[in-house]
Motif scaffolding. Structure first.
Motif, PDB file in Angstrom:
ATOM      1  N   SER A 110       0.830  -1.197   0.000  1.00 24.19           N
ATOM      2  CA  SER A 110       0.000   0.000   0.000  1.00 24.19           C
ATOM      3  C   SER A 110       0.868   1.253   0.000  1.00 24.19           C
ATOM      4  CB  SER A 110      -0.890  -0.008   1.246  1.00 24.19           C
ATOM      5  OG  SER A 110      -1.715   1.118   1.277  1.00 24.19           O
ATOM      6  N   GLY A 111       0.400   2.304  -0.675  1.00 20.39           N
ATOM      7  CA  GLY A 111       1.100   3.580  -0.684  1.00 20.39           C
ATOM      8  C   GLY A 111       2.070   3.743  -1.831  1.00 20.39           C
ATOM      9  N   ASP A 134      -3.156   0.862  -4.117  1.00 19.05           N
ATOM     10  CA  ASP A 134      -3.605   2.247  -4.028  1.00 19.05           C
ATOM     11  C   ASP A 134      -3.598   2.935  -5.394  1.00 19.05           C
ATOM     12  OD1 ASP A 134      -3.937   2.452  -1.152  1.00 19.05           O
ATOM     13  OD2 ASP A 134      -1.755   2.405  -1.019  1.00 19.05           O
ATOM     14  N   ASN A 135      -2.434   3.333  -5.836  1.00 23.37           N
ATOM     15  CA  ASN A 135      -2.291   4.182  -7.026  1.00 23.37           C
ATOM     16  C   ASN A 135      -1.732   3.394  -8.201  1.00 23.37           C
ATOM     17  OD1 ASN A 135      -2.866   6.636  -5.456  1.00 23.37           O
ATOM     18  ND2 ASN A 135      -0.919   6.147  -4.494  1.00 23.37           N
ATOM     19  N   MET A 157      -8.381   0.876  -4.002  1.00 25.60           N
ATOM     20  CA  MET A 157      -9.014   2.164  -3.732  1.00 25.60           C
ATOM     21  C   MET A 157      -9.226   2.849  -5.077  1.00 25.60           C
ATOM     22  SD  MET A 157      -6.618   3.262  -0.524  1.00 25.60           S
ATOM     23  CE  MET A 157      -7.268   4.905  -0.455  1.00 25.60           C
ATOM     24  N   SER A 160      -8.429   6.519  -6.222  1.00 25.69           N
ATOM     25  CA  SER A 160      -7.055   6.999  -6.393  1.00 25.69           C
ATOM     26  C   SER A 160      -6.323   6.228  -7.492  1.00 25.69           C
ATOM     27  CB  SER A 160      -6.292   6.885  -5.075  1.00 25.69           C
ATOM     28  OG  SER A 160      -6.114   5.531  -4.736  1.00 25.69           O
TER      29      SER A 160
END
Length: 168
Positions: A110-111, A134-135, A157, A160
């Motif tokens: 994540s991140g 995430d991205n 997510m 994002s």
């Protein structure tokens, strides 16, 4: 332009330090490391061409699979190519770089982003899969990098999945 083929599995960061050369990570060949980067294209290696038909796998927490510091570099991930990382998949820090993905970019932490574009005027084309927690694609506001996708962007997510300025 010299052409180099990486046919032997690598267990440490693979550094490209000289520009105006072409590199091929052959199908069935793996760069698997716990170092900060899987393949590091140095800031002085302008006009480097890298084709990934094999696997780049970075197990380090936060390490980027492919880091591009050079200007005008060209990164091409073929359909057989796999880029997997606990950090960014492909980080475009140099200006005028291009990334074409026909393979898979998978992010395990994540991140982090599947593709992170921070350099100016980079071009991103995705016909493969970019999957992240995430991205999927993160373009810094200053980068002004156009991108196109006909492939899949998959993020847990979804809101994002894409950040930054986008020019379809």
């Amino acid at each position: 332009m010299a052409v180099h083929v990486i046919k032997k599995d690598q267990t440490a960061e693979f550094d490209i330090t000289k520009g105006n050369e072409s590199w091929l990570l052959a199908k069935g060949t793996t760069v698997e490391t716990t170092d900060s980067y899987g393949i590091f294209i140095d800031y002085d290696a302008d006009n480097t061409k890298l084709t990934v038909a094999g696997t780049v796998d970075v197990l380090d927490d936060g390490g980027d699979a492919i880091y591009v510091g050079a200007d005008n570099a060209s990164i091409r991930i073929l359909g057989s190519g796999l880029v997997r990382s606990a950090g960014d998949g492909v980080s475009l820090e140099g200006d005028g770089a291009s990334l074409t993905n026909h393979g898979r970019i998978l992010i395990t932490k994540s991140g982090e982003a599947g593709v992170f574009a921070n350099g100016k005027a980079n071009t991103i084309e995705n016909d493969g899969l970019i999957k992240s927690l995430d991205n999927t694609v993160c373009i810094s506001a200053a980068a002004n990098s156009p991108w196109r996708t006909t492939g899949r962007l998959q993020a847990i997510m979804v809101y994002s999945a894409i950040r930054g300025r986008i020019t379809p």
